[in-house]
Design an enzyme around this catalytic site. Structure first.
Site, mmCIF file in Angstrom:
data_model
loop_
_atom_site.group_PDB
_atom_site.id
_atom_site.type_symbol
_atom_site.label_atom_id
_atom_site.label_comp_id
_atom_site.label_asym_id
_atom_site.label_seq_id
_atom_site.Cartn_x
_atom_site.Cartn_y
_atom_site.Cartn_z
ATOM 1 N N HIS A 446 0.816 -1.212 0.000
ATOM 2 C CA HIS A 446 0.000 0.000 0.000
ATOM 3 C C HIS A 446 0.851 1.264 0.000
ATOM 4 O O HIS A 446 2.053 1.241 0.290
ATOM 5 C CB HIS A 446 -0.950 0.012 1.206
ATOM 6 C CG HIS A 446 -0.276 0.056 2.551
ATOM 7 N ND1 HIS A 446 0.064 1.240 3.178
ATOM 8 C CD2 HIS A 446 0.121 -0.932 3.386
ATOM 9 C CE1 HIS A 446 0.627 0.977 4.345
ATOM 10 N NE2 HIS A 446 0.678 -0.328 4.499
ATOM 11 N N CYS A 465 2.576 -5.096 6.940
ATOM 12 C CA CYS A 465 2.280 -4.837 5.535
ATOM 13 C C CYS A 465 3.440 -4.083 4.886
ATOM 14 O O CYS A 465 4.325 -3.566 5.565
ATOM 15 C CB CYS A 465 0.981 -4.066 5.390
ATOM 16 S SG CYS A 465 -0.483 -5.079 5.720
#
Length: 555
Positions: A446, A465
């Site tokens: 992301h 992440c």
């Protein structure tokens, strides 16, 4: 890593099978075949794990189908293929494997024998050695998940029965073993680096660079000659370049600074020419320690030895980088931020199937309870100030809740009944684009509003992440040729501030790996700090008592 020992009943069962299954009529059995049978019966009493039991059962079946006829020897002695296999097993160290694991030392003195009992021993050791060596070469010595529960990679299994069949049909041992090692050029280059660093370790090294204040370009310091010597030893400076500073040996001059920056670049350090704690630690890492680092990375390459997907995103967690390859060509690059050492990103493979423009961030319960709750208790308005919404739960029917209506004194991290989500916008923790590769770990790639972290050399700061430095460029690359998606339409979609899910017409494989040593296509040997201490764990399992895992470089 210690393997599971077999129970006594299992050992007894295998021993019984050895007497029944590998039954050679004595009238037909040669003295060599009888010796081979005795070797198998002895092996059945010495099994320590299921793999050994499986190998023994396989070899019993193999020799039964041959009526006990040896593969590698005859009554006259060892065959040419026996000598060739012995040579290959003795050279297993060139692959980063240990010849002792395949009985090489015991095989060598048996090659010249003509004594039937010893020929039977030689036959057994060669057949057992070849299937073990072939399996280790093609898929690695260890099971990744047994070494580290955060490694979700699954090495290819060797068809040992097919290998033996090919050898029995007359295929040369060289041909049968060819192609089992990883075929990519990176493996071959790292093997060459292993040989080089073993030689360096044998030759010895200059003294270590002692601790002290940071060494800066332009300084004069008694440690500068030692710095030059360490850079010559690492091949980042030639002896001629080092000799050029003889007129003023304690001066940290321009040529030395250039060599330091070369060293820093290939060790993933800040390329500032300054010798502080991290650069000194890397400079003082011995060639012997680098040998061990190369060995564990060769094992990782064997785990993933299958063909690379034609189109793939490769993330190297230890290097904090993302690269896209089409065939052998690198077509995209970005820096990334990965999980912090206490939120380590796992190693796994999945396909990226869609992306989300203007994503909501559904705050994981652990973060909501441990990190946000203390702030909310002090000021329920914290949620609105940071564009968070409070929902009654995680179900699709959950409704918005006014945080000022909640008695937060009765809410704890262990009993947090709400869902918190952050609305799309510039301050959203996921930034403007989220790249989805559905997986059980809830890991995805992301954007991020924290752009400053990408300027750092060490970039392990996330909760697991992977944050991408060039998210819009990555989105444009993945959507190229799909409908009307180009950079301008992506930016227009972002400007709406509305969440939008876009499926990829061409899903792409994503491989998240951890490599701390490799050789670039241009021949530059790269090393990285063991930020997750996975090198240490693997070295201890791979090398056992031979490991100097505690000495491996880490940050």
């Amino acid at each position: 890593m210690p393997r599971m020992r077999l129970s006594t009943p299992i050992l007894s069962a295998v021993f019984a099978i050895s007497l029944v299954v590998f039954a050679i009529p004595s009238a037909r059995a040669s003295a060599v075949a009888e010796s081979l049978r005795a070797q198998m019966e002895k092996a059945a009493t010495q099994l320590v794990n299921e793999e050994d039991a499986g190998d023994l059962a396989l070899l019993m079946r193999f020799y039964q189908t041959r009526g006990g006829e040896p593969l590698w020897v005859s009554d006259a002695g060892a065959s040419a293929d026996a000598y060739k296999l012995a040579e290959i097993l003795a050279a297993a160290d060139l692959e980063g494997l240990d010849p002792d694991d395949y009985g090489s030392a015991a095989i060598q003195p048996l090659l010249a024998t003509s004594i039937p009992d010893l020929l039977g021993q030689l036959e057994w050791r060669l057949s057992h050695g070849v299937i073990q060596y072939a399996a280790d070469l093609s898929g690695g010595r260890l099971e990744p998940r047994e070494v580290d529960p955060e490694l979700f990679v699954y090495p290819r299994d060797l068809d040992k029965e097919a290998l033996l069949a090919r050898l029995a049909d007359g295929e040369s041992v060289e041909a049968a073993l060819s192609g089992l090692a990883p075929r990519n050029e990176g493996y071959a280059r790292l093997k060459a680096a292993l040989a080089d660093y073993r030689e360096r370790a044998r030759q010895g090294e200059p003294p270590l660079l002692p601790e002290g204040d940071t060494l800066d370009p332009g300084m004069r310091d008694a440690r500068v000659p030692l710095l030059r010597a360490r850079l010559v030893a690492s091949s980042d400076m030639t002896p001629a370049q080092a000799a050029a500073g003889a007129d003023d040996p304690q001066l940290y001059g321009a040529e030395l600074e250039a060599a330091v920056k070369r060293f820093q670049a290939r060790h993933g350090l800040d390329e500032d020419g300054r010798i502080g704690k991290n650069s000194r630690a890397a400079l003082n890492t011995s060639a012997a320690e680098r040998v061990q680092q190369i060995l564990v990375n060769l094992e990782r390459l064997r785990w993933i030895a299958g063909p690379r997907p034609e189109r793939v995103i490769e993330v190297n967690l230890a290097d904090y980088t993302l690269r896209i390859f089409e065939g052998e060509a690198e077509v995209f690059f970005s820096r990334v931020v990965v999980g912090a050492p206490f939120h380590r990103t796992p190693v796994f493979r999945r396909d990226m199937t869609y992306l989300v423009i203007n994503p909501y961030w559904n705050v994981p319960p652990s973060i909501a309870g441990k990190e946000l709750l203390p702030k909310i208790k002090k000021n329920p308005g914290y949620l609105a100030e940071h564009n968070y919404e409070l929902l009654s739960g995680w179900s699709d029917s959950a409704t918005l809740v006014d945080p000022f209506s909640v008695d937060w004194s009765k809410v704890s991290a262990s009993r947090f009944p709400y869902k918190i989500r952050q609305t799309p916008g510039d301050g959203n923790a996921l930034g403007r684009v989220k790249f989805m590769l559905p997986n059980e770990f809830n890991i995805y790639l992301h954007d991020t509003p924290s752009k400053n972290l990408f300027a750092r050399a060490q970039r392990s700061f996330s909760h697991g992440c992977i944050r991408v430095a060039r998210p819009l460029d990555l989105a444009a690359f993945l959507l190229e040729g799909q409908d009307d998606w180009v950079a301008e339409t992506i930016e227009a979609a972002i400007a709406t501030n509305q969440q939008r899910i876009v499926s990829l017409a061409r899903p792409i494989a994503v491989q998240i790996d951890y490599h701390t040593a490799w050789v670039d296509a241009d021949g530059t040997l790269q090393f990285r700090f063991d930020v997750y201490e996975r090198d240490r764990t693997l070295a201890a399992a791979l090398l056992g008592p031979r490991s100097t895992a505690e000495a491996l470089p880490a940050r």
